[in-house]
Design an enzyme around this catalytic site. Structure first.
Site, PDB file in Angstrom:
ATOM      1  N   THR A 132       0.960  -1.373  -0.157  1.00 23.38           N
ATOM      2  CA  THR A 132       0.006  -0.020  -0.101  1.00 23.38           C
ATOM      3  C   THR A 132       0.867   1.370   0.099  1.00 23.38           C
ATOM      4  O   THR A 132       1.931   1.058   0.564  1.00 23.38           O
ATOM      5  CB  THR A 132      -0.968   0.042   1.234  1.00 23.38           C
ATOM      6  OG1 THR A 132      -1.751   1.232   1.082  1.00 23.38           O
ATOM      7  CG2 THR A 132      -0.401  -0.131   2.652  1.00 23.38           C
ATOM      8  N   ARG A 133       0.418   2.317  -0.842  1.00 28.43           N
ATOM      9  CA  ARG A 133       0.880   3.507  -0.862  1.00 28.43           C
ATOM     10  C   ARG A 133       0.017   4.648  -0.010  1.00 28.43           C
ATOM     11  O   ARG A 133       0.211   5.940  -0.085  1.00 28.43           O
ATOM     12  CB  ARG A 133       1.485   4.022  -1.762  1.00 28.43           C
ATOM     13  CG  ARG A 133       0.878   3.730  -3.025  1.00 28.43           C
ATOM     14  CD  ARG A 133       0.833   4.555  -4.381  1.00 28.43           C
ATOM     15  NE  ARG A 133       0.223   5.920  -4.377  1.00 28.43           N
ATOM     16  CZ  ARG A 133      -0.737   5.954  -5.104  1.00 28.43           C
ATOM     17  NH1 ARG A 133      -1.525   4.906  -5.836  1.00 28.43           N
ATOM     18  NH2 ARG A 133      -1.283   7.226  -5.229  1.00 28.43           N
TER      19      ARG A 133
END
Ligand code: PPS
Length: 574
Positions: free
Chosen positions: A197-198
Site C-alpha cells: 500500500t501507498r
C-alpha cells in the site's frame, strides 16, 4: 511436502561488505570519482543491498537492460520486469570508463557503495517509456520522471555496499528480507500474504486483507512503500502512524507490519509483477494484487492508462515462475443493513444499501473539517490524518502579490499583515520585495536569471512557512509566469494554500506615482532592464484576485484580500 520458507523465498543476495572489507573499501574510495545518489537511486541502492531486488547484484548493464525492456527478462532468462539503472549527468559520465570504480554517496557525502563500472550508455527514454510503461505520455508519473528528472547517461555494474542509507524514522519497523524471513520462520508462519500500500488504511482495507489472509490460509504482512510513491500522496510519516494504529485491529500474532523503502514507478502491470518478486524475496508466499495495482491514473486523453485487471492477469500468468501466488484484491463495501463489510460481488444492490466514500470525497471532508463516519475510518487514523491535513482554517497559506514597481504591492501586503496580526491565530511573515533583496538576495541584480533565483528563494521560504501552518505574505514584482508557477507548486506540495494576487495598477499610474524616481531614471536610460519599461511583465493568467490601486485605498484593498481568504476557508470573519 514443499517447504515454503526458505527456500521458498529463493536465494537472497546481500551486497553488504563485512566490517573490515567495508573499512578498506572506504579508504580506497577516496581516490574514486563520486556520484551523489538521487532520492530514487538511494531507494534502489537499499533494496539492492539487502536483497530485496535479488537476484540483481548491481545496477543493470546494457544487455540486461535491453532484454528487460524487450521481454521482462535478464540476459540469463530470469524474469525481471523493471529496469533498475543508475543515471548520471553527461559531465560526470565524460570522466568514467568501463573498468572504473565509482563511489556512490548519500546527500551528506557518506560513501554508501562502490560501483564497478561494466557498462556506460546513453538510453533512449522514449523507447524505455514505451517498453516499460506502454506509453510515452508525460501524464504518467514514471514517464515524466524519465523525461524530466533522469540524467542522460546510464552506468551499469555490480556494487559493493559499505553502509545502508541512514533512516532515523521508525527503525523498529524496517526489516530486511533476511530479518523478515527469520521472523516468519521463528513464528512458524509458513504461508504469508503481503499487502502492498501507498495510502493510509481504513476499515475497508483491513476487511480486504482479513479476507485475503483467510482465503490464502495465511498470516498477513502489511508492507507499505515508504520510499517514493506517487507525487501528491500522503507523506510516509503520517501513514506509518496510521498503520501502527491499524495493526492493533488484527488478532494478535496474526499480522506483521514492515516498511519497504522502494521507489515506485507507478508502472501498473509490470510494477505489480516486480512487487510480487520483491515480496517473494521478503519471504512471502502470497501477494494481494489490487484493481489497477500501482496505477498511474489517467493519461493526457483522460482515459485510464492501464485496464483495471491487467496487473492481476500478468502476476497470475507468471505466478509459477516467480514462486509467489497472486491473491486478487476484492473490493469491500459497507452494507448498511448488515452493518458490516462484504465483498461487492456478494452484495445484491437491488435489496441492500452499499455505503462508500470515494478518495475525492474523503479528501474534501478532511479539507473542510467535516465528519468521517466510524464505519469508514478508524477514529485514531482519522485523527492522525486531521493533524496532517488540518481544515483550511488551520492550514498554512501563501499570499503571493505580484505587480509592477509602484503598483502598491508592499502597501497592501503590509496592511494585510497587520490585519492578520490583529486577528491572531497564525504566525504571519512578510517577504516584501525590498526586504528580501536586502536580507536574502543582496548579491543579486535584475537579470532574468537573478530575478528567477530571487523568486525561487522567496518560494522556498514561503513553502516552509506554509508547511508549518503560518501565513507567508510575499510581495515581489515576480514578472515571469513560469517562475510564479514554480512557487505555486512548491507551496502546494507543502500541504498549504496559495493565492496569487495581481496588483494590476496600470503602468501609467505607477509611473505617475514614481515614488522612488526609478521610472524617470529608466526612461532616461540610467537604469536598464526595468520592469514595464525595457523588461517584460507577464500578466498572470488566472490570479486568485486582481486589485487595481488607482482608485482604492489600502484599507479597501486589504479588505478584498481578507474576503478572499475567507471565501477559500482560510479564515473565518466575525
Ligand atoms: S523581482 O523581479 O521580482 O526579482 O524584483 P523585486 O525583488 O521585487 O525587486 C524590485 C524592486 O527593486 C527595484 N528595482 C527594479 N525593479 C525592476 N526592474 C529593475 N531593473 C529594478 N532595479 C531596481 C524596484 O524599486 C522594485 O521595488 P518595488 O517595491 O517593486 O517598487
Amino acid at each position: 511436502m514443499t517447504q515454503l520458507i526458505p527456500p521458498h523465498g529463493g536465494a537472497l543476495k546481500d551486497l553488504r561488505l563485512a566490517a573490515e572489507a567495508a573499512q578498506a573499501a572506504r579508504q580506497a574510495a577516496v581516490e574514486y570519482p563520486s556520484w551523489d545518489l538521487t532520492a530514487r537511486q538511494l531507494c534502489d541502492l537499499e533494496l539492492l543491498a539487502v536483497g530485496g531486488f535479488s537476484p540483481l547484484d548491481g545496477f543493470l548493464g546494457q544487455a540486461d537492460y535491453q532484454r528487460v525492456l524487450a521481454d521482462m527478462r535478464l540476459e540469463d532468462g530470469t524474469l525481471w520486469p523493471m529496469p533498475v539503472t543508475l543515471d548520471v549527468s553527461e559531465r560526470f559520465a565524460e570522466g568514467i570508463a568501463v573498468g572504473d570504480h565509482v563511489a556512490l554517496r548519500d546527500p551528506e557525502g557518506v560513501v554508501l557503495a562502490i560501483l564497478h563500472v561494466t557498462d556506460h550508455w546513453r538510453p533512449d527514454f522514449d523507447a524505455e517509456a514505451r517498453a516499460v510503461f506502454g506509453t510515452d505520455d508525460p501524464a504518467h508519473p514514471g514517464v515524466a520522471y524519465l523525461k524530466e528528472q533522469s540524467h542522460p547517461v546510464y552506468l551499469g555494474g555490480p556494487i559493493e555496499v559499505l553502509d545502508l542509507p541512514a533512516h532515523y524514522d521508525f527503525p523498529h519497523l524496517r526489516m530486511t528480507p533476511a530479518e523478515l524471513r527469520e521472523r516468519f520462520q521463528r513464528s512458524g508462519w509458513r504461508r504469508v500474504v503481503a499487502f502492498q500500500t501507498r495510502n493510509p488504511m481504513h476499515r475497508a482495507h483491513v476487511e480486504l486483507t482479513f479476507l485475503a489472509a483467510r482465503q490464502a490460509e495465511a498470516n498477513l504482512l502489511i508492507h507499505p512503500v515508504v520510499g517514493m510513491t506517487k507525487p501528491g500522496d500522503v507523506d510516509h510519516y503520517s501513514r506509518v502512524r496510521c498503520y501502527e494504529h491499524v495493526l492493533k485491529k488484527y488478532p494478535e500474532q496474526t499480522t506483521a507490519l514492515s516498511l519497504l523503502p522502494l521507489a515506485m514507478r507507478m508502472g501498473g502491470p509490470r510494477e505489480a509483477l516486480w512487487h510480487a518478486i520483491i515480496r517473494r524475496n521478503y519471504g512471502c508466499t502470497h501477494f494481494i494484487v489490487g484493481r489497477d495495482h500501482a496505477g498511474p491514473g489517467k493519461g493526457s486523453d483522460g482515459e485510464d492508462i492501464y485496464g483495471p485487471y491487467e496487473a492481476q492477469e500478468l502476476v497470475e500468468r507468471y505466478g509459477d515462475e516467480i514462486g509467489i501466488r497472486m491473491v486478487p484484491f476484492r473490493m469491500m463495501v459497507y452494507v448498511e443493513e448488515r452493518a458490516e463489510y462484504a465483498p461487492i460481488d456478494e452484495v445484491d444492490e437491488t435489496r441492500e444499501t452499499v455505503m462508500n466514500i470515494s478518495g475525492t470525497e474523503f479528501r474534501r471532508r478532511m479539507r473542510e473539517g467535516l465528519e468521517i463516519p466510524d464505519w469508514f475510518g478508524y477514529p485514531e487514523v482519522v485523527a492522525e490524518l486531521r493533524n496532517t491535513f488540518p481544515p483550511r482554517a488551520r492550514q498554512g497559506v501563501t499570499l503571493f502579490f505580484t505587480g509592477l514597481s509602484g503598483s502598491g504591492k508592499s502597501t497592501i501586503a503590509n496592511a494585510v499583515m497587520v490585519k492578520l496580526l490583529e486577528r491572531g491565530g497564525r504566525p504571519v511573515t512578510l517577504l516584501d520585495g525590498d526586504l528580501v533583496r536586502k536580507h536574502l538576495s543582496s548579491e543579486l541584480g535584475f537579470s532574468r536569471e537573478h530575478r528567477d533565483l530571487n523568486i525561487q528563494r522567496i518560494g522556498f521560504v514561503a513553502a516552509e512557512i506554509t508547511r508549518n501552518g503560518g501565513v507567508a505574505i510575499c510581495a515581489p514584482i515576480a514578472p515571469y509566469r513560469r517562475t510564479r508557477r514554480q512557487v505555486r507548486d512548491m507551496v502546494e506540495s507543502a500541504n498549504g494554500g496559495f493565492i496569487e494576487i495581481h496588483v494590476a495598477t496600470p503602468l501609467e499610474e505607477c509611473e505617475r506615482r514614481d515614488r522612488k524616481g526609478l521610472y524617470a531614471k529608466a526612461r532616461a536610460g540610467q537604469i536598464s532592464g526595468f520592469t514595464g519599461i525595457d523588461d517584460p511583465y507577464e500578466v498572470p493568467e488566472a490570479p486568485g484576485l486582481t486589485i487595481d490601486t488607482t482608485d482604492c485605498t489600502p484599507e479597501e484593498a486589504a479588505q478584498q484580500v481578507l474576503l478572499k481568504l475567507e471565501s477559500r476557508g482560510f479564515i473565518a470573519l466575525d
